[in-house]
Design a protein around this motif. Structure first.
Motif, mmCIF file in Angstrom:
data_model
loop_
_atom_site.group_PDB
_atom_site.id
_atom_site.type_symbol
_atom_site.label_atom_id
_atom_site.label_comp_id
_atom_site.label_asym_id
_atom_site.label_seq_id
_atom_site.Cartn_x
_atom_site.Cartn_y
_atom_site.Cartn_z
ATOM 1 N N PRO A 126 12.568 44.732 6.115
ATOM 2 C CA PRO A 126 12.658 43.923 4.892
ATOM 3 C C PRO A 126 13.870 42.977 4.906
ATOM 4 C CG PRO A 126 12.131 46.188 4.333
ATOM 5 C CD PRO A 126 12.476 46.166 5.800
ATOM 6 N N LYS A 127 14.992 43.464 5.417
ATOM 7 C CA LYS A 127 16.199 42.624 5.484
ATOM 8 C C LYS A 127 15.971 41.436 6.428
ATOM 9 C CE LYS A 127 21.071 42.676 6.697
ATOM 10 N NZ LYS A 127 22.196 43.451 7.203
ATOM 11 N N ARG A 128 15.356 41.710 7.597
ATOM 12 C CA ARG A 128 15.091 40.623 8.543
ATOM 13 C C ARG A 128 14.131 39.605 7.945
ATOM 14 N NH1 ARG A 128 14.603 44.911 11.705
ATOM 15 N NH2 ARG A 128 12.407 44.603 12.161
ATOM 16 N N LEU A 129 13.139 40.098 7.223
ATOM 17 C CA LEU A 129 12.174 39.199 6.592
ATOM 18 C C LEU A 129 12.883 38.284 5.598
ATOM 19 C CD1 LEU A 129 9.280 38.286 6.251
ATOM 20 C CD2 LEU A 129 8.930 40.151 4.635
ATOM 21 N N ARG A 130 13.766 38.863 4.782
ATOM 22 C CA ARG A 130 14.526 38.044 3.822
ATOM 23 C C ARG A 130 15.406 37.020 4.552
ATOM 24 N NH1 ARG A 130 14.793 43.044 1.151
ATOM 25 N NH2 ARG A 130 16.837 43.489 2.038
ATOM 26 N N GLN A 131 16.027 37.435 5.678
ATOM 27 C CA GLN A 131 16.882 36.516 6.434
ATOM 28 C C GLN A 131 16.079 35.358 7.009
ATOM 29 O OE1 GLN A 131 18.829 38.981 9.335
ATOM 30 N NE2 GLN A 131 20.545 39.451 7.963
ATOM 31 N N VAL A 132 14.910 35.654 7.550
ATOM 32 C CA VAL A 132 14.081 34.593 8.130
ATOM 33 C C VAL A 132 13.676 33.603 7.036
ATOM 34 C CG1 VAL A 132 11.829 34.098 9.185
ATOM 35 C CG2 VAL A 132 13.267 35.912 10.104
ATOM 36 N N ILE A 133 13.338 34.114 5.858
ATOM 37 C CA ILE A 133 12.994 33.231 4.738
ATOM 38 C C ILE A 133 14.219 32.410 4.351
ATOM 39 C CG2 ILE A 133 12.369 33.175 2.288
ATOM 40 C CD1 ILE A 133 10.608 35.698 2.922
ATOM 41 N N GLN A 134 15.376 33.066 4.256
ATOM 42 C CA GLN A 134 16.614 32.372 3.899
ATOM 43 C C GLN A 134 16.954 31.283 4.909
ATOM 44 O OE1 GLN A 134 20.005 34.983 3.692
ATOM 45 N NE2 GLN A 134 21.455 33.305 3.494
ATOM 46 N N PHE A 135 16.763 31.575 6.204
ATOM 47 C CA PHE A 135 17.093 30.609 7.264
ATOM 48 C C PHE A 135 15.920 29.697 7.593
ATOM 49 C CE2 PHE A 135 20.214 34.046 8.756
ATOM 50 C CZ PHE A 135 21.215 33.554 7.946
ATOM 51 N N LYS A 136 14.921 29.693 6.714
ATOM 52 C CA LYS A 136 13.752 28.796 6.832
ATOM 53 C C LYS A 136 13.073 28.873 8.198
ATOM 54 C CE LYS A 136 15.361 25.893 3.263
ATOM 55 N NZ LYS A 136 16.225 25.033 2.733
ATOM 56 N N GLY A 137 12.885 30.114 8.670
ATOM 57 C CA GLY A 137 12.157 30.322 9.917
ATOM 58 C C GLY A 137 13.007 30.294 11.160
ATOM 59 N N ASN A 138 14.277 29.970 11.027
ATOM 60 C CA ASN A 138 15.150 29.976 12.204
ATOM 61 C C ASN A 138 15.560 31.409 12.542
ATOM 62 O OD1 ASN A 138 15.283 27.120 12.654
ATOM 63 N ND2 ASN A 138 16.469 27.003 10.774
ATOM 64 N N SER A 139 16.013 31.603 13.751
ATOM 65 C CA SER A 139 16.379 32.910 14.226
ATOM 66 C C SER A 139 17.556 33.505 13.451
ATOM 67 C CB SER A 139 16.730 32.815 15.710
ATOM 68 O OG SER A 139 16.915 34.091 16.245
ATOM 69 N N THR A 140 17.571 34.825 13.326
ATOM 70 C CA THR A 140 18.688 35.519 12.691
ATOM 71 C C THR A 140 19.535 36.149 13.795
ATOM 72 O OG1 THR A 140 17.585 37.639 12.495
ATOM 73 C CG2 THR A 140 17.203 36.057 10.730
ATOM 74 N N LYS A 141 20.605 36.799 13.410
ATOM 75 C CA LYS A 141 21.517 37.382 14.396
ATOM 76 C C LYS A 141 21.415 38.909 14.427
ATOM 77 C CE LYS A 141 24.642 33.559 14.124
ATOM 78 N NZ LYS A 141 25.953 33.042 13.876
ATOM 79 N N TYR A 142 20.280 39.455 14.055
ATOM 80 C CA TYR A 142 20.123 40.896 13.963
ATOM 81 C C TYR A 142 19.985 41.512 15.348
ATOM 82 C CZ TYR A 142 18.529 45.404 12.307
ATOM 83 O OH TYR A 142 18.426 46.734 12.069
ATOM 84 N N LEU A 143 20.877 42.417 15.692
ATOM 85 C CA LEU A 143 20.807 43.175 16.953
ATOM 86 C C LEU A 143 21.027 44.642 16.647
ATOM 87 C CD1 LEU A 143 22.894 40.939 19.368
ATOM 88 C CD2 LEU A 143 20.427 41.212 19.339
ATOM 89 N N CYS A 144 20.610 45.505 17.540
ATOM 90 C CA CYS A 144 20.784 46.933 17.283
ATOM 91 C C CYS A 144 21.528 47.631 18.421
ATOM 92 C CB CYS A 144 19.429 47.609 17.089
ATOM 93 S SG CYS A 144 18.462 47.706 18.591
ATOM 94 N N MET A 145 21.586 47.041 19.573
ATOM 95 C CA MET A 145 22.118 47.779 20.721
ATOM 96 C C MET A 145 23.471 47.273 21.145
ATOM 97 S SD MET A 145 18.497 47.975 22.690
ATOM 98 C CE MET A 145 19.109 48.696 24.163
#
Length: 101
Positions: A82-101
């Protein structure tokens, strides 16, 4: 199906239509919405860092690196959708900086 050219060829499009497969509209090249893409990206990065010299080593390194992925990383990817989805909407489809490793 992320609008990658291999997924949108006439042959694939025809097969999907002939087999009555409904395809959802999907923004092009948005790995942030697909948790497995993050894992593939990290696997690639870790595998490259080990500098395999042949396919056998590459296969071995990939298996080893895949086994090293912490379970909580996979859980975070799913829980964080859900957080990534909100970020993608916020950044108008551009990539986010979400990493896990």
């Amino acid at each position: 199906m992320d609008n990658d050219p291999k997924h949108t060829t006439k042959l694939v499009t025809k097969w999907l239509k002939d087999n009555k497969v409904n395809v959802l509209e999907w923004p092009s090249q948005i790995p942030d919405l697909n948790p497995i893409e993050k894992l593939w990206s990290e696997l690639k990065r870790h595998g490259r860092a080990r500098r395999p010299t042949n396919l056998t080593e590459l296969h071995q390194f990939c298996q080893e690196e895949w086994a090293r992925i912490p379970l909580n990383c996979c859980e975070k990817l799913v829980e964080g959708y859900p957080k990534r989805l909100r970020q993608v909407i916020q950044f108008k489809g551009n990539s986010t900086k979400y990493l896990c490793m």
